[in-house]
Enzyme design. Structure first.
Site, short mmCIF file in Angstrom:
data_model
loop_
_atom_site.label_atom_id
_atom_site.label_comp_id
_atom_site.label_asym_id
_atom_site.label_seq_id
_atom_site.Cartn_x
_atom_site.Cartn_y
_atom_site.Cartn_z
N GLU A 89 3.90 -6.40 1.84
CA GLU A 89 3.64 -6.82 0.45
C GLU A 89 3.64 -5.63 -0.51
O GLU A 89 2.59 -5.29 -1.09
CB GLU A 89 2.28 -7.54 0.38
CG GLU A 89 2.18 -8.76 1.27
CD GLU A 89 0.75 -9.29 1.37
OE1 GLU A 89 -0.19 -8.58 0.96
OE2 GLU A 89 0.59 -10.41 1.86
N PRO A 90 4.77 -4.97 -0.70
CA PRO A 90 4.76 -3.80 -1.60
C PRO A 90 4.67 -4.22 -3.06
O PRO A 90 5.31 -5.19 -3.48
CB PRO A 90 6.13 -3.17 -1.33
CG PRO A 90 7.00 -4.34 -0.93
CD PRO A 90 6.09 -5.28 -0.16
N GLY A 91 3.85 -3.52 -3.81
CA GLY A 91 3.78 -3.76 -5.25
C GLY A 91 4.18 -2.50 -5.98
O GLY A 91 5.28 -2.36 -6.54
N ARG A 92 3.27 -1.51 -5.91
CA ARG A 92 3.48 -0.22 -6.59
C ARG A 92 4.83 0.41 -6.22
O ARG A 92 5.52 0.95 -7.08
CB ARG A 92 2.36 0.71 -6.14
CG ARG A 92 2.30 2.06 -6.81
CD ARG A 92 1.27 2.94 -6.08
NE ARG A 92 0.07 2.22 -5.73
CZ ARG A 92 -1.01 2.12 -6.50
NH1 ARG A 92 -1.03 2.76 -7.64
NH2 ARG A 92 -2.05 1.42 -6.13
N CYS A 124 -12.63 4.45 -28.45
CA CYS A 124 -13.94 5.08 -28.71
C CYS A 124 -14.65 5.32 -27.39
O CYS A 124 -15.64 4.66 -27.07
CB CYS A 124 -14.78 4.17 -29.59
SG CYS A 124 -13.95 3.88 -31.14
N GLU A 125 -14.13 6.24 -26.61
CA GLU A 125 -14.63 6.47 -25.26
C GLU A 125 -14.18 7.85 -24.85
O GLU A 125 -12.99 8.16 -24.89
CB GLU A 125 -13.94 5.43 -24.35
CG GLU A 125 -14.58 5.14 -23.04
CD GLU A 125 -15.79 4.22 -23.19
OE1 GLU A 125 -16.79 4.56 -22.58
OE2 GLU A 125 -15.73 3.23 -23.94
N ARG A 142 -5.96 3.30 -15.34
CA ARG A 142 -6.04 3.89 -13.99
C ARG A 142 -6.66 5.28 -13.99
O ARG A 142 -7.34 5.65 -13.04
CB ARG A 142 -4.66 3.89 -13.33
CG ARG A 142 -4.15 2.47 -13.05
CD ARG A 142 -2.90 2.47 -12.17
NE ARG A 142 -3.19 2.89 -10.83
CZ ARG A 142 -2.97 4.11 -10.36
NH1 ARG A 142 -2.42 5.03 -11.14
NH2 ARG A 142 -3.28 4.42 -9.13
N TYR A 145 -9.72 5.13 -11.61
CA TYR A 145 -9.52 5.73 -10.28
C TYR A 145 -9.38 7.25 -10.35
O TYR A 145 -9.07 7.87 -9.33
CB TYR A 145 -8.21 5.23 -9.65
CG TYR A 145 -8.03 3.74 -9.56
CD1 TYR A 145 -9.00 2.91 -9.00
CD2 TYR A 145 -6.83 3.15 -9.98
CE1 TYR A 145 -8.79 1.54 -8.90
CE2 TYR A 145 -6.63 1.78 -9.88
CZ TYR A 145 -7.62 0.99 -9.34
OH TYR A 145 -7.41 -0.36 -9.24
N GLY A 197 0.75 -1.24 0.00
CA GLY A 197 0.00 0.00 0.00
C GLY A 197 0.78 1.29 0.00
O GLY A 197 0.18 2.36 -0.11
#
Ligand SMILES: Cc1ncc(COP(=O)(O)O)c(C=O)c1O
Length: 460
Positions: free
Chosen positions: A317-320, A388-389, A357, A361, A275
């Site tokens: 548990e670091p990811g980012r 197309c958004e 993202r 988010y 986190g």
């Protein structure tokens, strides 16, 4: 979205000043945001010693670039900060390939996988199963069977159904599987709703306040083929301070004490999840990992002393925070469109299929013109994709040089985590390659998909 003044669509009205601060130097490669060693040489950006123009000439556009030295340095910083008495499980969901698994292993980290696919990738890379922990709120029987058969060190139990299923799978395999129970501690992390994971109203874990966590602990302890070694709590992602962890640690250590008092078992492990936030733009001010490690340990020690408990072995548990800042996405500009003095839309050759993202988010990113320098006036731009958004936005607001033109290369910072791993084939767009750079050399980690790859799935 900012409202434009009445008449702005038709008259020559100067829009009010935009709240986004205009940087003094549009081309500045801020070391707080960009990967280690990113710099401009002769006007163009270099990543890992490779000129971005050469990278695109060789590998095509768009492309994810990952700076190996950056990933390795962040692993080392985590190891040094937390020390040998904490297990550091890199969260594979941020981004995993076989090479990245090997870098993580080389640097002495363990691995957290959340699906059978991530597990298979890790095992294919030769990652030792005894250093793998498995997560997931709805692990299939096949996934748990594969995890148990491989010999993963820990499975994090997330639901009542899973206790029975995993116990059965372990029993059939003739093993006792070590497990942690994931506890929802009721903390509102100060982050986006979809990446905050420990408030009560969400899908992960067992609620502490309702008594479900204690009940799960009892059931696991009563299962002969499962060995409960500890508790797990993950409060969310992109968090900048330890306040949320402090409350979480207080509550989860309280549960450890309650388990000891009610069942007579002192659990030896506590996993505090991942986190920690990173800098996506110069508005972000992430905490120093050494300082966070010190504070987390102090919080747990203090809570354990108060509860008269031995300090459990910690895990994080670091990811980012490991891969996020190491990644940069390179895009080629296709069109530049001025929309009636409101803003300029810059369309690039990727978008929400390679970085969801911003749409998902409302995440903020920044980018620079990377293929050359420019001393043109700044223009307020929105970098959008080719999908197309209308919500297909890569960088919501950024100042770019007004002479930006088709063929220029934009580099978007901090796209190493949750971009390729969340990528899709929306609009049948093949996913870009992941290119590792180091010492002036580039290596393809994941090749670019082709339309033929997509058609191969279509059996007519
Ligand atoms: C259980 C768990 N651990 C670790 C992580 C990694 O989080 P981050 O990448 O923010 O460090 C996540 C992210 O969702 C998670 O759910």
């Amino acid at each position: 979205m900012r409202a434009h003044p009445a008449g702005a669509l038709h008259g020559d009205v100067t829009p009010p000043p935009h709240p986004l601060r205009q940087p003094a130097d549009l081309g500045f490669v801020d070391p707080a945001i960009w990967p280690i060693g990113a710099e401009r040489v002769g006007g163009a950006m270099q990543l890992g010693g490779c000129d971005v123009r050469d990278l695109l000439a060789k590998h095509g556009s768009p492309a994810y670039v990952v700076v190996e030295d950056d990933v390795r340095t962040r692993c080392r910083n985590y190891k040094a900060a937390f020390g040998e008495d904490t297990d550091i499980y890199y969260a594979a969901k941020a981004f995993l390939s076989k090479a990245v698994a090997r870098w993580i292993l080389d640097e002495g980290l363990s691995l957290d996988v959340a699906t059978g696919g991530e597990l298979a990738t890790a095992l294919a890379a030769g990652f030792p199963a005894e250093r793998i922990l498995m997560h997931g709120n709805n692990k299939s029987s096949e996934e748990m069977t594969a995890a148990v058969a491989a010999g993963v060190s820990r499975v994090v139990i997330d639901s009542e159904h899973e206790i029975a299923r995993l116990a059965h799978i372990a029993e059939a395999a003739g093993v006792v599987q070590k497990v942690l129970v994931r506890v929802t501690v009721g903390v509102e992390a100060h982050t986006h709703e979809f990446i905050a994971t420990a408030h009560e109203d969400q899908k992960f874990g067992f609620s502490l306040s309702s008594g479900a966590a204690m009940e799960a602990v009892r059931r696991v302890i009563a299962s002969p083929s499962l060995e409960l070694v500890g508790l797990h709590s993950h409060i969310g992602s992109q968090i900048f301070d330890t306040a949320g962890f402090e409350v979480a640690a207080h509550r989860v250590v309280g549960l450890l004490a309650a388990i000891r008092d009610a069942i007579g078992v002192t659990l030896p492990e506590l996993d505090l999840g991942g986190g920690l936030g990173i800098a996506y733009t110069d508005e972000d001010d992430p905490a120093d990992v050494a300082e966070v490690a010190k504070q987390l340990r102090a919080i747990v020690e203090r809570e354990c002393a108060a509860a008269d408990l031995p300090v459990p072995r910690l895990a994080v548990e670091p990811g980012r925070a490991i891969v996020g800042p190491a990644g940069v996405t390179l895009y080629e500009v296709g069109t530049v469109k001025d929309v009636d003095h409101i803003r300029t839309y810059v369309s690039v050759d990727g978008g929400m299929s390679d970085n969801i993202r911003t749409a998902l988010y409302d995440s903020a990113y920044t980018c620079v013109l990377a293929s050359r320098e420019s001393d043109a006036e700044p223009m307020l731009a929105r970098v959008v994709g080719k999908h197309c958004e209308a919500g297909d936005i890569v960088v919501r607001d950024v100042w770019l040089p007004a002479d930006l033109a088709p063929g220029d290369v934009l580099a978007v910072a901090a796209t190493g985590a949750y971009c390729r791993s969340m990528a899709s084939n929306y609009n049948a767009v093949p996913r870009p390659p992941v290119i590792a750079v180091k010492g002036g050399t580039s290596t393809v980690l994941l090749r670019r998909e082709s339309v033929d790859d997509l058609l191969a799935l279509d059996l007519g």
